[in-house]
Design a protein around this motif. Structure first.
Motif, PDB file in Angstrom:
ATOM      1  N   GLY A 218      -1.143  11.731  -5.223  1.00 34.94           N
ATOM      2  CA  GLY A 218      -1.443  11.428  -3.831  1.00 34.94           C
ATOM      3  C   GLY A 218      -2.574  10.446  -3.635  1.00 34.94           C
ATOM      4  N   GLN A 219      -2.977   9.749  -4.665  1.00 38.80           N
ATOM      5  CA  GLN A 219      -4.099   8.810  -4.545  1.00 38.80           C
ATOM      6  C   GLN A 219      -3.684   7.583  -3.743  1.00 38.80           C
ATOM      7  OE1 GLN A 219      -5.398   6.808  -8.196  1.00 38.80           O
ATOM      8  NE2 GLN A 219      -7.521   7.243  -7.621  1.00 38.80           N
ATOM      9  N   SER A 220      -4.492   7.244  -2.743  1.00 36.18           N
ATOM     10  CA  SER A 220      -4.205   6.046  -1.955  1.00 36.18           C
ATOM     11  C   SER A 220      -4.376   4.805  -2.811  1.00 36.18           C
ATOM     12  CB  SER A 220      -5.141   5.975  -0.748  1.00 36.18           C
ATOM     13  OG  SER A 220      -4.932   7.073   0.111  1.00 36.18           O
ATOM     14  N   MET A 221      -3.505   3.838  -2.613  1.00 35.27           N
ATOM     15  CA  MET A 221      -3.600   2.610  -3.401  1.00 35.27           C
ATOM     16  C   MET A 221      -3.257   1.402  -2.534  1.00 35.27           C
ATOM     17  SD  MET A 221      -0.189   3.076  -5.782  1.00 35.27           S
ATOM     18  CE  MET A 221      -0.187   4.890  -5.770  1.00 35.27           C
ATOM     19  N   ASP A 222      -4.014   0.342  -2.727  1.00 37.48           N
ATOM     20  CA  ASP A 222      -3.730  -0.950  -2.104  1.00 37.48           C
ATOM     21  C   ASP A 222      -3.496  -1.958  -3.202  1.00 37.48           C
ATOM     22  OD1 ASP A 222      -4.263  -0.975   0.996  1.00 37.48           O
ATOM     23  OD2 ASP A 222      -5.827   0.296   0.134  1.00 37.48           O
ATOM     24  N   TYR A 223      -2.475  -2.772  -3.027  1.00 34.29           N
ATOM     25  CA  TYR A 223      -2.168  -3.811  -4.014  1.00 34.29           C
ATOM     26  C   TYR A 223      -2.304  -5.158  -3.311  1.00 34.29           C
ATOM     27  CZ  TYR A 223      -0.007  -6.013  -8.058  1.00 34.29           C
ATOM     28  OH  TYR A 223       0.217  -6.784  -9.174  1.00 34.29           O
TER      29      TYR A 223
ATOM     30  N   THR B 265       3.650  -4.564   3.171  1.00 31.60           N
ATOM     31  CA  THR B 265       4.597  -3.484   2.952  1.00 31.60           C
ATOM     32  C   THR B 265       3.811  -2.223   2.660  1.00 31.60           C
ATOM     33  OG1 THR B 265       6.270  -4.992   2.038  1.00 31.60           O
ATOM     34  CG2 THR B 265       6.511  -2.647   1.531  1.00 31.60           C
ATOM     35  N   VAL B 266       4.013  -1.190   3.473  1.00 32.10           N
ATOM     36  CA  VAL B 266       3.227   0.031   3.335  1.00 32.10           C
ATOM     37  C   VAL B 266       4.142   1.247   3.334  1.00 32.10           C
ATOM     38  CG1 VAL B 266       2.842   0.165   5.830  1.00 32.10           C
ATOM     39  CG2 VAL B 266       1.278   1.346   4.282  1.00 32.10           C
ATOM     40  N   THR B 267       3.828   2.201   2.463  1.00 29.56           N
ATOM     41  CA  THR B 267       4.575   3.450   2.376  1.00 29.56           C
ATOM     42  C   THR B 267       3.618   4.591   2.696  1.00 29.56           C
ATOM     43  OG1 THR B 267       5.948   2.492   0.617  1.00 29.56           O
ATOM     44  CG2 THR B 267       6.046   4.881   0.921  1.00 29.56           C
ATOM     45  N   ILE B 268       4.000   5.428   3.684  1.00 30.43           N
ATOM     46  CA  ILE B 268       3.135   6.509   4.151  1.00 30.43           C
ATOM     47  C   ILE B 268       3.870   7.838   4.028  1.00 30.43           C
ATOM     48  CG2 ILE B 268       1.661   7.324   6.025  1.00 30.43           C
ATOM     49  CD1 ILE B 268       1.904   4.554   7.301  1.00 30.43           C
ATOM     50  N   HIS B 269       3.240   8.801   3.392  1.00 34.33           N
ATOM     51  CA  HIS B 269       3.832  10.130   3.267  1.00 34.33           C
ATOM     52  C   HIS B 269       3.725  10.873   4.596  1.00 34.33           C
ATOM     53  CE1 HIS B 269       4.707  14.154   1.725  1.00 34.33           C
ATOM     54  NE2 HIS B 269       5.216  13.555   0.665  1.00 34.33           N
TER      55      HIS B 269
ATOM     56  N   ALA C 193       0.841  -1.197   0.000  1.00 28.95           N
ATOM     57  CA  ALA C 193       0.000   0.000   0.000  1.00 28.95           C
ATOM     58  C   ALA C 193       0.868   1.236   0.000  1.00 28.95           C
ATOM     59  CB  ALA C 193      -0.929   0.009   1.219  1.00 28.95           C
ATOM     60  N   ALA C 194       0.309   2.324  -0.527  1.00 29.70           N
ATOM     61  CA  ALA C 194       0.958   3.629  -0.488  1.00 29.70           C
ATOM     62  C   ALA C 194      -0.119   4.670  -0.249  1.00 29.70           C
ATOM     63  CB  ALA C 194       1.698   3.913  -1.793  1.00 29.70           C
ATOM     64  N   LEU C 195       0.100   5.548   0.744  1.00 26.80           N
ATOM     65  CA  LEU C 195      -0.913   6.530   1.123  1.00 26.80           C
ATOM     66  C   LEU C 195      -0.265   7.876   1.408  1.00 26.80           C
ATOM     67  CD1 LEU C 195      -1.594   3.599   2.753  1.00 26.80           C
ATOM     68  CD2 LEU C 195      -3.770   4.806   2.953  1.00 26.80           C
ATOM     69  N   ALA C 196      -0.973   8.943   1.009  1.00 27.00           N
ATOM     70  CA  ALA C 196      -0.445  10.288   1.189  1.00 27.00           C
ATOM     71  C   ALA C 196      -1.274  11.135   2.142  1.00 27.00           C
ATOM     72  CB  ALA C 196      -0.351  10.998  -0.161  1.00 27.00           C
ATOM     73  N   ILE C 197      -2.499  10.735   2.439  1.00 23.90           N
ATOM     74  CA  ILE C 197      -3.381  11.556   3.265  1.00 23.90           C
ATOM     75  C   ILE C 197      -3.797  10.847   4.552  1.00 23.90           C
ATOM     76  CG2 ILE C 197      -5.563  12.833   3.341  1.00 23.90           C
ATOM     77  CD1 ILE C 197      -3.492  14.035   1.491  1.00 23.90           C
ATOM     78  N   HIS C 198      -4.068   9.530   4.462  1.00 24.26           N
ATOM     79  CA  HIS C 198      -4.552   8.776   5.618  1.00 24.26           C
ATOM     80  C   HIS C 198      -3.549   7.706   6.034  1.00 24.26           C
ATOM     81  CE1 HIS C 198      -8.646   9.766   3.701  1.00 24.26           C
ATOM     82  NE2 HIS C 198      -8.446  10.612   4.697  1.00 24.26           N
ATOM     83  N   ILE C 199      -3.644   7.300   7.283  1.00 22.13           N
ATOM     84  CA  ILE C 199      -2.963   6.087   7.748  1.00 22.13           C
ATOM     85  C   ILE C 199      -3.703   4.906   7.128  1.00 22.13           C
ATOM     86  CG2 ILE C 199      -2.319   4.716   9.774  1.00 22.13           C
ATOM     87  CD1 ILE C 199      -0.945   7.476   9.540  1.00 22.13           C
ATOM     88  N   PRO C 200      -3.003   3.863   6.685  1.00 20.93           N
ATOM     89  CA  PRO C 200      -3.687   2.718   6.071  1.00 20.93           C
ATOM     90  C   PRO C 200      -4.643   2.035   7.038  1.00 20.93           C
ATOM     91  CG  PRO C 200      -1.370   2.224   6.475  1.00 20.93           C
ATOM     92  CD  PRO C 200      -1.546   3.680   6.707  1.00 20.93           C
ATOM     93  N   ALA C 201      -5.746   1.527   6.491  1.00 26.33           N
ATOM     94  CA  ALA C 201      -6.810   0.941   7.310  1.00 26.33           C
ATOM     95  C   ALA C 201      -6.296  -0.164   8.220  1.00 26.33           C
ATOM     96  CB  ALA C 201      -7.930   0.416   6.413  1.00 26.33           C
ATOM     97  N   LEU C 202      -5.377  -0.981   7.729  1.00 26.24           N
ATOM     98  CA  LEU C 202      -4.911  -2.119   8.518  1.00 26.24           C
ATOM     99  C   LEU C 202      -4.007  -1.709   9.677  1.00 26.24           C
ATOM    100  CD1 LEU C 202      -4.185  -4.861   5.818  1.00 26.24           C
ATOM    101  CD2 LEU C 202      -6.265  -4.463   7.151  1.00 26.24           C
ATOM    102  N   LEU C 203      -3.603  -0.435   9.710  1.00 23.02           N
ATOM    103  CA  LEU C 203      -2.729   0.037  10.786  1.00 23.02           C
ATOM    104  C   LEU C 203      -3.376   1.142  11.613  1.00 23.02           C
ATOM    105  CD1 LEU C 203       0.698   0.169   8.884  1.00 23.02           C
ATOM    106  CD2 LEU C 203      -0.224  -1.689  10.277  1.00 23.02           C
TER     107      LEU C 203
END
Length: 284
Positions: free
Chosen positions: A220-225, A170-174, A115-125
């Motif tokens: 900045g679009q959130s994406m989950d793979y 594996t998650v990348t957070i701005h 996952a990669a997110l620029a605005i929110h913390i990822p849902a799983l975390l």
């Protein structure tokens, strides 16, 4: 089994993959029906995910379509049967937005997540309080029981990271997402500390992108793979203004794999990412 009037994303994906195999074999639905000894309407229903098929039937389809990819056929055979029964079925009585239960089912069957997110913390975390603060910001406002229903669903999704065979993630957070402050300072501070705790799990790899480090691709679009049993069965989930969007075209999947590789390569390594989290938590 009777046809389904509301097939899940997983059922629709099985049908669409069988359609791709038929088309790659150069067969029309009519020709395939004649070859398999069924009628064209049944082929159409199967390919739409409305009609369940057995593993043996899937293997029969693959043989008729000259598919020699045994790993793909095995993966498709494992997707057969009716609707997967899981904890998310408890949430069908009070409707959730399109995509909530589909995402839960995809994660349940995935072999790994990125996952990669620029605005929110990822849902799983997310912590419970952080998730609640997000849902309370929805416009038009949700009733409190609707907020709690969604929070409960989100928390249960996180079990994939803690089961006996935990999900590699594996998650990348701005840094922008780390500083957004949903719920106020106390909630944000607790959320950052939770990220630090989760980043210590052996199956969780957390990267951070500090301001000035990298222009975040995709506006900045959130994406989950979501990684399937074989790469062809991977899925990309995007958050949009109208809800979740799920993508599975092979060229699109390849593009997002490259995009995530780029994002991860341009981010801080895990130790330095944790240093950034510690610093932000102290500043709040």
């Amino acid at each position: 089994m009777p046809p389904s009037t509301s097939p899940t994303l997983r059922q629709r994906r099985l049908g669409s993959e069988l359609r791709k195999l038929r088309q790659q074999a150069g067969l029309t639905a009519t020709a395939a029906a004649a070859l398999l000894g069924v009628n064209q309407a049944q082929i159409s229903s199967i390919e739409a995910g409305r009609y369940p098929v057995s593993a043996d039937r899937v293997r029969s389809f693959a043989r008729s379509y000259d598919c020699a990819d045994e790993a793909l056929v095995d993966a498709l055979a494992a997707m057969t049967g009716g609707r997967t029964r899981g904890w998310w079925d408890e949430y069908r009585e009070l409707p959730l937005p399109d995509g909530f239960n589909d995402m839960a089912e995809l994660e349940h069957h995935a072999r790994g997540l990125r996952a990669a997110l620029a605005i929110h913390i990822p849902a799983l975390l997310q912590t419970t309080d952080y998730a609640r603060a997000l849902f309370q910001e929805i416009v038009p406002p949700l009733r409190q029981y609707e907020v709690e229903h969604r929070v409960s669903h989100r928390m249960k999704r996180q079990a994939v990271l803690h089961r006996n065979t935990p999900m590699p993630y594996t998650v990348t957070i701005h840094e922008a997402a780390l500083r957004m402050g949903f719920g106020g300072p106390a909630v944000t501070r607790a959320q950052l500390r939770h990220l630090l705790e989760m980043s210590e799990l052996p199956n969780v790899t957390l990267h951070a992108i500090p301001f000035g480090q990298l222009a975040f691709p995709g506006s900045g679009q959130s994406m989950d793979y979501i990684m399937g049993p074989v790469p062809r069965l991977d899925t990309v989930q995007l958050d949009t203004n109208h809800g979740s969007e799920f993508l599975d075209d092979e060229e699109v999947l390849s593009t997002y794999r490259i995009l995530l590789d780029y994002v991860e390569k341009g981010s801080l390594p895990p130790p330095e990412s944790r240093d950034l989290l510690h610093r932000l938590a102290r500043e709040i």
